[in-house]
Design an enzyme around this catalytic site. Sequence first.
Site, mmCIF file in Angstrom:
data_model
loop_
_atom_site.group_PDB
_atom_site.id
_atom_site.type_symbol
_atom_site.label_atom_id
_atom_site.label_comp_id
_atom_site.label_asym_id
_atom_site.label_seq_id
_atom_site.Cartn_x
_atom_site.Cartn_y
_atom_site.Cartn_z
ATOM 1 N N LYS A 60 0.965 -1.157 -0.090
ATOM 2 C CA LYS A 60 0.036 0.006 0.069
ATOM 3 C C LYS A 60 0.924 1.150 0.083
ATOM 4 O O LYS A 60 0.708 2.140 -0.820
ATOM 5 C CB LYS A 60 -0.948 0.031 1.303
ATOM 6 C CG LYS A 60 -2.297 -1.164 0.901
ATOM 7 C CD LYS A 60 -2.885 -1.304 2.218
ATOM 8 C CE LYS A 60 -3.961 -2.372 2.063
ATOM 9 N NZ LYS A 60 -4.762 -2.819 3.418
ATOM 10 N N GLN A 86 -4.198 -1.304 9.515
ATOM 11 C CA GLN A 86 -4.129 -2.487 8.932
ATOM 12 C C GLN A 86 -5.060 -3.243 9.782
ATOM 13 O O GLN A 86 -4.540 -3.640 10.987
ATOM 14 C CB GLN A 86 -2.769 -3.080 8.473
ATOM 15 C CG GLN A 86 -2.860 -4.422 7.708
ATOM 16 C CD GLN A 86 -3.656 -4.295 6.323
ATOM 17 O OE1 GLN A 86 -3.713 -3.290 5.638
ATOM 18 N NE2 GLN A 86 -4.050 -5.352 6.019
ATOM 19 N N ASP A 143 -10.617 3.678 4.460
ATOM 20 C CA ASP A 143 -11.015 2.040 4.476
ATOM 21 C C ASP A 143 -12.712 2.166 4.317
ATOM 22 O O ASP A 143 -12.964 1.117 3.943
ATOM 23 C CB ASP A 143 -10.515 1.478 5.717
ATOM 24 C CG ASP A 143 -9.288 0.266 5.581
ATOM 25 O OD1 ASP A 143 -9.400 0.143 4.485
ATOM 26 O OD2 ASP A 143 -8.689 0.345 6.398
HETATM 27 N N1 GUN Z 1 -6.975 -6.555 6.460
HETATM 28 C C1 GUN Z 1 -7.700 -7.147 5.551
HETATM 29 N N2 GUN Z 1 -8.326 -6.443 4.570
HETATM 30 C C2 GUN Z 1 -8.115 -5.042 5.093
HETATM 31 C C3 GUN Z 1 -8.388 -3.663 4.461
HETATM 32 O O1 GUN Z 1 -9.093 -3.375 3.412
HETATM 33 N N3 GUN Z 1 -8.151 -3.025 5.274
HETATM 34 C C4 GUN Z 1 -7.558 -3.051 6.473
HETATM 35 N N4 GUN Z 1 -7.328 -1.843 7.074
HETATM 36 N N5 GUN Z 1 -7.233 -3.996 6.705
HETATM 37 C C5 GUN Z 1 -7.567 -5.175 6.181
#
Ligand code: GUN
Length: 292
Positions: free
Chosen positions: A54, A98, A121
């Site tokens: 990311k 995350q 998110d």
């Molecule tokens: N863990 C798995 N998928 C995601 C996501 O789309 N965002 C975040 N913050 N954590 C995740």
Amino acid sequence: MTARLLDGKKLAETLRADVKARVAAFVAERGRAPGLDVVLVGEDPASQVYTRNKEKASKEVGMNGRLHVLPADTSEAALLELVAKLDADDAVDGILVQLPLPKGTNEARILDAIDPAKDVDGFHPVNAGLLASGRDRALVPCTPRGCMKLLELAEIPLAGARAVVVGRSNIVGKPVAQLLLREHATVTVAHSRTKDLPAVCREADVLVAAVGRPEMIRGDWIKPGAVVIDVGINRVPAGEGKTKLVGDVAFEEAKERASAITPVPGGVGPMTIACLLENTLLAAIQRSRPRP
Ligand code: GUN
């Protein structure tokens, strides 16, 4: 019938190139780059890869990507303090913590502390509520947005279609159901307690699988001609000490019944990061004022 492959890798590349051009225009107009701050707590290997990707992707499109890595034993108070600092920082447009957070951390408390305007998110209750009530101001979760873009690629008319979403998580199942509803599909959300899940799946013109169980959905659960979106990314043994990634759908079986299907890897996965970049740009545009 052999299904058409919905190539998420290629679609994501196109979207990222588009975001990159729009970021350049944003920088020229506002004199600053959009900022994305990603927070990783602990050492979960999959999360380490996701968060690095990311950060890297955000830099590639010209954003200020920053990764904050904190030890697994970081206290909730310390994490809240970091979120508050990022909330208050005007150069930060997107905050992503995350998941999963280490055991014992109250995830909801952390996610609720993120400024909804920076919640790229789309997990904050304000954004979930805006989406559920059909407002277009919402920041929409990235994976569900990626699923909808892949359905657009499949060119399937969603109005009046029977859509079945398997999985009811806040990250994927619930928001993707809302987005399908917004497109006038008739939506069923199935889950681990659903009775006769194969029969429910067989009704689907559009099947979205988001359960996190390797190859649970078999070929004979697929209605002939259905479009299948496989959100699962499961690492399984592949013999000789090796591993491979598989989805929630038994791909080889399903592709003989579906009219279109996303592969794993290379389907929904790459779309998630591309949509995160788009969300960050959207958040930056919504937050900034043009320079006088
Ligand atoms: N863990 C798995 N998928 C995601 C996501 O789309 N965002 C975040 N913050 N954590 C995740």
